[in-house]
Write a protein that holds these residues in place. Structure first.
Motif, PDB file in Angstrom:
ATOM      1  N   ASP A  40       0.858  -1.193   0.000  1.00 20.03           N
ATOM      2  CA  ASP A  40       0.000   0.000   0.000  1.00 20.03           C
ATOM      3  C   ASP A  40       0.891   1.239   0.000  1.00 20.03           C
ATOM      4  O   ASP A  40       1.182   1.817   1.040  1.00 20.03           O
ATOM      5  CB  ASP A  40      -0.931  -0.018   1.211  1.00 20.03           C
ATOM      6  N   VAL A  41       1.314   1.622  -1.181  1.00 21.64           N
ATOM      7  CA  VAL A  41       2.274   2.721  -1.335  1.00 21.64           C
ATOM      8  C   VAL A  41       1.696   4.027  -0.817  1.00 21.64           C
ATOM      9  O   VAL A  41       2.386   4.809  -0.159  1.00 21.64           O
ATOM     10  CB  VAL A  41       2.692   2.853  -2.824  1.00 21.64           C
ATOM     11  N   ARG A  42       0.431   4.266  -1.085  1.00 19.68           N
ATOM     12  CA  ARG A  42      -0.193   5.521  -0.667  1.00 19.68           C
ATOM     13  C   ARG A  42      -0.186   5.656   0.862  1.00 19.68           C
ATOM     14  O   ARG A  42       0.180   6.708   1.400  1.00 19.68           O
ATOM     15  CB  ARG A  42      -1.615   5.570  -1.199  1.00 19.68           C
ATOM     16  N   ALA A  43      -0.553   4.594   1.563  1.00 19.74           N
ATOM     17  CA  ALA A  43      -0.568   4.640   3.029  1.00 19.74           C
ATOM     18  C   ALA A  43       0.843   4.797   3.582  1.00 19.74           C
ATOM     19  O   ALA A  43       1.069   5.562   4.528  1.00 19.74           O
ATOM     20  CB  ALA A  43      -1.219   3.383   3.594  1.00 19.74           C
ATOM     21  N   GLN A  47       2.284   7.914   5.819  1.00 23.41           N
ATOM     22  CA  GLN A  47       2.955   7.685   7.096  1.00 23.41           C
ATOM     23  C   GLN A  47       4.334   8.336   7.091  1.00 23.41           C
ATOM     24  O   GLN A  47       4.721   9.007   8.042  1.00 23.41           O
ATOM     25  CB  GLN A  47       3.065   6.193   7.372  1.00 23.41           C
ATOM     26  N   LYS A  48       5.069   8.149   6.003  1.00 24.70           N
ATOM     27  CA  LYS A  48       6.407   8.735   5.910  1.00 24.70           C
ATOM     28  C   LYS A  48       6.318  10.260   5.914  1.00 24.70           C
ATOM     29  O   LYS A  48       7.125  10.940   6.550  1.00 24.70           O
ATOM     30  CB  LYS A  48       7.096   8.238   4.625  1.00 24.70           C
ATOM     31  N   GLY A  49       5.318  10.806   5.208  1.00 28.35           N
ATOM     32  CA  GLY A  49       5.121  12.258   5.197  1.00 28.35           C
ATOM     33  C   GLY A  49       4.844  12.798   6.585  1.00 28.35           C
ATOM     34  O   GLY A  49       5.366  13.846   6.975  1.00 28.35           O
ATOM     35  N   GLU A  51       5.797  11.458   9.402  1.00 33.09           N
ATOM     36  CA  GLU A  51       7.048  11.367  10.169  1.00 33.09           C
ATOM     37  C   GLU A  51       7.988  12.524   9.809  1.00 33.09           C
ATOM     38  O   GLU A  51       8.587  13.140  10.694  1.00 33.09           O
ATOM     39  CB  GLU A  51       7.739  10.032   9.889  1.00 33.09           C
ATOM     40  N   VAL A  52       8.097  12.815   8.512  1.00 33.14           N
ATOM     41  CA  VAL A  52       8.987  13.893   8.067  1.00 33.14           C
ATOM     42  C   VAL A  52       8.490  15.237   8.585  1.00 33.14           C
ATOM     43  O   VAL A  52       9.283  16.066   9.033  1.00 33.14           O
ATOM     44  CB  VAL A  52       9.105  13.890   6.522  1.00 33.14           C
ATOM     45  N   ARG A  53       7.167  15.460   8.547  1.00 31.60           N
ATOM     46  CA  ARG A  53       6.614  16.727   9.057  1.00 31.60           C
ATOM     47  C   ARG A  53       6.913  16.881  10.542  1.00 31.60           C
ATOM     48  O   ARG A  53       7.274  17.967  11.012  1.00 31.60           O
ATOM     49  CB  ARG A  53       5.111  16.786   8.812  1.00 31.60           C
ATOM     50  N   GLU A  54       6.773  15.782  11.285  1.00 31.29           N
ATOM     51  CA  GLU A  54       7.045  15.838  12.722  1.00 31.29           C
ATOM     52  C   GLU A  54       8.520  16.153  12.982  1.00 31.29           C
ATOM     53  O   GLU A  54       8.847  16.992  13.821  1.00 31.29           O
ATOM     54  CB  GLU A  54       6.663  14.511  13.382  1.00 31.29           C
ATOM     55  N   GLN A  55       9.403  15.492  12.238  1.00 38.97           N
ATOM     56  CA  GLN A  55      10.839  15.755  12.395  1.00 38.97           C
ATOM     57  C   GLN A  55      11.162  17.197  12.025  1.00 38.97           C
ATOM     58  O   GLN A  55      11.970  17.857  12.699  1.00 38.97           O
ATOM     59  CB  GLN A  55      11.655  14.802  11.516  1.00 38.97           C
ATOM     60  N   ALA A  56      10.542  17.704  10.963  1.00 41.18           N
ATOM     61  CA  ALA A  56      10.791  19.081  10.536  1.00 41.18           C
ATOM     62  C   ALA A  56      10.311  20.076  11.594  1.00 41.18           C
ATOM     63  O   ALA A  56      10.966  21.087  11.855  1.00 41.18           O
ATOM     64  CB  ALA A  56      10.108  19.355   9.197  1.00 41.18           C
ATOM     65  N   ALA A  57       9.170  19.786  12.207  1.00 41.34           N
ATOM     66  CA  ALA A  57       8.651  20.667  13.252  1.00 41.34           C
ATOM     67  C   ALA A  57       9.597  20.703  14.450  1.00 41.34           C
ATOM     68  O   ALA A  57       9.880  21.772  15.003  1.00 41.34           O
ATOM     69  CB  ALA A  57       7.262  20.212  13.687  1.00 41.34           C
ATOM     70  N   VAL A  58      10.100  19.544  14.830  1.00 42.80           N
ATOM     71  CA  VAL A  58      11.040  19.481  15.958  1.00 42.80           C
ATOM     72  C   VAL A  58      12.314  20.250  15.618  1.00 42.80           C
ATOM     73  O   VAL A  58      12.796  21.069  16.398  1.00 42.80           O
ATOM     74  CB  VAL A  58      11.358  18.009  16.325  1.00 42.80           C
TER      75      VAL A  58
END
Length: 130
Positions: A40-43, A47-49, A51-58
């Protein structure tokens, strides 16, 4: 019928055989679900997006804190350098500098507007060249 693998015991009776079949079906169902989740590439992309947004916010928060600390250090250093420079200036020059500083403070909005316009013009010229 096929032979069972050598490392698995054979069923003693129909009831035990049914249990083995149900267990095998459950394991197969779990395997199929795991494979479906991997495909399920979309899911996975969502999920990866996230994670990346959370890391970028931190990281953004950390950088903001560092920038605030550094800005405070630079302000203090600039004030110190300005004070040292003023002490070395002759009185007439010092008076003119103080007058210029007061004028700049009194017209802060105008100066910021002009500086902002200059930046916009510079960026427009820079993009035209690129």
């Amino acid at each position: 019928m096929t032979q069972p693998p050598h490392d698995e015991p054979t069923a003693a009776g129909p009831g035990e055989l049914r249990e083995q079949v149900e267990q095998t079906r459950a394991e197969l169902g779990e395997t199929v679900q795991a494979l479906a989740a991997k495909t399920d590439v979309r899911a996975r992309a969502r999920q990866k997006g996230a994670e990346v947004r959370e890391q970028a916010a931190v990281k953004g928060g950390q950088l903001k804190e560092q920038a605030a600390v550094r800005a405070g250090e630079l302000r203090a250093k600039a004030a110190d350098v300005a004070h040292q420079t003023q002490e070395r200036l002759p009185d007439p020059v010092r008076d003119r500098a103080a007058q210029g500083a007061r004028l700049a403070q009194d017209n802060r909005k105008v100066l910021l507007t002009v500086a902002g316009a200059a930046v916009v013009v510079w960026m427009a010229c820079h993009r035209m060249k690129g």
